[in-house]
Design an enzyme around this catalytic site. Sequence first.
Site, PDB file in Angstrom:
ATOM      1  N   ARG A 195      30.926  77.276 -17.210  1.00  0.00           N
ATOM      2  CA  ARG A 195      30.853  77.173 -15.608  1.00  0.00           C
ATOM      3  C   ARG A 195      31.695  76.514 -14.972  1.00  0.00           C
ATOM      4  NH1 ARG A 195      24.434  76.563 -14.628  1.00  0.00           N
ATOM      5  NH2 ARG A 195      25.258  77.351 -12.653  1.00  0.00           N
ATOM      6  N   SER A 215      14.682  72.175  -8.391  1.00  0.00           N
ATOM      7  CA  SER A 215      15.777  71.349  -7.552  1.00  0.00           C
ATOM      8  C   SER A 215      15.148  70.158  -7.116  1.00  0.00           C
ATOM      9  CB  SER A 215      16.117  72.322  -6.486  1.00  0.00           C
ATOM     10  OG  SER A 215      16.796  73.568  -6.979  1.00  0.00           O
ATOM     11  N   SER A 234      27.299  76.712  -1.918  1.00  0.00           N
ATOM     12  CA  SER A 234      26.718  75.848  -3.098  1.00  0.00           C
ATOM     13  C   SER A 234      26.040  74.718  -2.723  1.00  0.00           C
ATOM     14  CB  SER A 234      27.739  75.925  -4.176  1.00  0.00           C
ATOM     15  OG  SER A 234      27.473  74.960  -5.337  1.00  0.00           O
ATOM     16  N   ARG A 275      16.541  82.737 -17.035  1.00  0.00           N
ATOM     17  CA  ARG A 275      15.968  83.653 -15.719  1.00  0.00           C
ATOM     18  C   ARG A 275      15.996  85.178 -16.056  1.00  0.00           C
ATOM     19  NH1 ARG A 275      14.317  79.980 -12.067  1.00  0.00           N
ATOM     20  NH2 ARG A 275      15.652  78.464 -11.502  1.00  0.00           N
ATOM     21  N   ASP A 326      18.577  82.870  -7.141  1.00  0.00           N
ATOM     22  CA  ASP A 326      18.055  82.566  -8.521  1.00  0.00           C
ATOM     23  C   ASP A 326      17.067  83.863  -8.644  1.00  0.00           C
ATOM     24  OD1 ASP A 326      19.741  80.480  -8.981  1.00  0.00           O
ATOM     25  OD2 ASP A 326      18.495  78.990  -8.571  1.00  0.00           O
ATOM     26  N   GLY A 376      23.422  72.902 -14.655  1.00  0.00           N
ATOM     27  CA  GLY A 376      24.694  72.870 -13.627  1.00  0.00           C
ATOM     28  C   GLY A 376      24.408  71.739 -12.679  1.00  0.00           C
TER      29      GLY A 376
HETATM   30  C1  S3P Z   1      20.901  74.792  -7.254  1.00  0.00           C
HETATM   31  C2  S3P Z   1      21.667  75.451  -6.516  1.00  0.00           C
HETATM   32  C3  S3P Z   1      22.083  76.853  -6.881  1.00  0.00           C
HETATM   33  C4  S3P Z   1      21.040  77.543  -7.819  1.00  0.00           C
HETATM   34  C5  S3P Z   1      20.656  76.648  -8.777  1.00  0.00           C
HETATM   35  C6  S3P Z   1      19.852  75.105  -8.420  1.00  0.00           C
HETATM   36  C7  S3P Z   1      20.275  73.282  -6.877  1.00  0.00           C
HETATM   37  O1  S3P Z   1      23.284  76.724  -7.622  1.00  0.00           O
HETATM   38  O2  S3P Z   1      21.566  78.626  -8.190  1.00  0.00           O
HETATM   39  O3  S3P Z   1      19.937  77.246  -9.938  1.00  0.00           O
HETATM   40  O4  S3P Z   1      19.417  72.762  -7.384  1.00  0.00           O
HETATM   41  O5  S3P Z   1      21.247  72.728  -6.248  1.00  0.00           O
HETATM   42  P1  S3P Z   1      24.643  76.788  -6.549  1.00  0.00           P
HETATM   43  O6  S3P Z   1      24.353  75.414  -5.723  1.00  0.00           O
HETATM   44  O7  S3P Z   1      25.677  76.449  -7.383  1.00  0.00           O
HETATM   45  O8  S3P Z   1      24.845  77.834  -5.629  1.00  0.00           O
END
Ligand code: S3P
Length: 426
Positions: A121, A22, A165, A385, A313, A93
Amino acid sequence: MSELMVPPARLRGHLRPPPDKSVSHRSALLGAIASGTTVVRNFLRAADTLATVRCLQTLGVEAELEGDALRVRGRGLRGFLPPKRVLDVGNSGTTMRLLCGLLSQHPFEATLDGDDSIRRRPMDRVIRPLCAMGAWFEARLDRFAPLRIRGGVLRPIRYALPVASAQVKSAVLLAGLVAEGRTAVIEPQTSRDHTERLLRAMGVPVETAGLEISVVGPAQPRAVELTVPGDLSSAAFFLVAAAAQPGAELVVEDVGLNPTRTGILDALRAMGARLEITDLREERGEPVGSVVVRGGELRGIEIRGELIPRLIDELPVLTVAAAVAEGETVIRDAAELRVKESDRIASLARNLRAVGAEVEELSDGLLIRGGQIRGGVVDSFGDHRIAMAFAVAGLLSEEGITVTNTDCIATSFPGFEQVLRSLCGT
Ligand code: S3P
């Protein structure tokens, strides 16, 4: 397509987990819109974060990786160039949703796409607020990639997120950097706050008042130098395995301990694990330290509510601990798991059953009756994962586990297999 065979074994040793995914994404993305050159040491070289770097390069950003250091020459707000090809986010994502926030600032059209998993997604969660700010989108069935996006002059909004989120929160705040006035998001529960922390480190005031987070635009981030902490989500596979094995001992060094991410440590403690934090310090606003874990017998717990976004996660690997714990573990309020890299509730239920665990699938979680993991063969469903959770399940099993379709591990943790082998001396 590779597979991983993991026999029962005990973990022992020291781990420096790979750099946080992240924080790596955000340092590249924010570096790209900053003034000046951002230097990111210990940048994660994995498929997801490299996809972010490639997308930025396609948008005219000079970004170079030398060893584990990424240098990004910032183009300032609204400084991207129209892309000459589709922006391919691969499996990521975070790349897709955060880029939507940045592309909303730009008056040209771009197309974002990725692999089969990313095409399943939901993207309407970013499309809706960004359209309310003035961006234009076209999406398959109004919610799935490929996405066409055109940004422009944005207006600030105050937006209540329907789900907790960090990706949606970040997309709106990033768009808000160019909107004249205050852009605010209200979260149902606190999600990871790396974007807020990095923006502050880059000189942008971000206000957090309870569950409401806001920025006042226009606000130009300034380049910084930073070192990315280790990824607690990657370390979690080994932390959980060690915690569940009497006699195991593991020291995880230089790992990020941001309180919006440490739900896994709280859950393990509640299960009876012996954990110790040492060497706590801060790196550009992010808490970093070491975690020492000594294995023992675990007991089942209930995991729900506001704890869920703090360990979202890590739930796959926690179900593995639950399968060998004493008593029942109930996971609720985790319907978000159904829209991750795979439908993780379904993937976990299927795989836990395949290795001899007793599990019930719930609409928003799982119920696991602790006992033993026998062993067997499971698929990753193309989800990194799930692959890593069942690899460490092999360590805790009676007969060993083979995980098929493990190439996906490279999205977040290249080198996982070597680390696994070295920590159990095989
Ligand atoms: C993430 C946020 C989370 C997490 C993803 C990484 C990020 O998802 O599950 O693996 O880096 O902002 P959401 O923001 O959709 O909950």
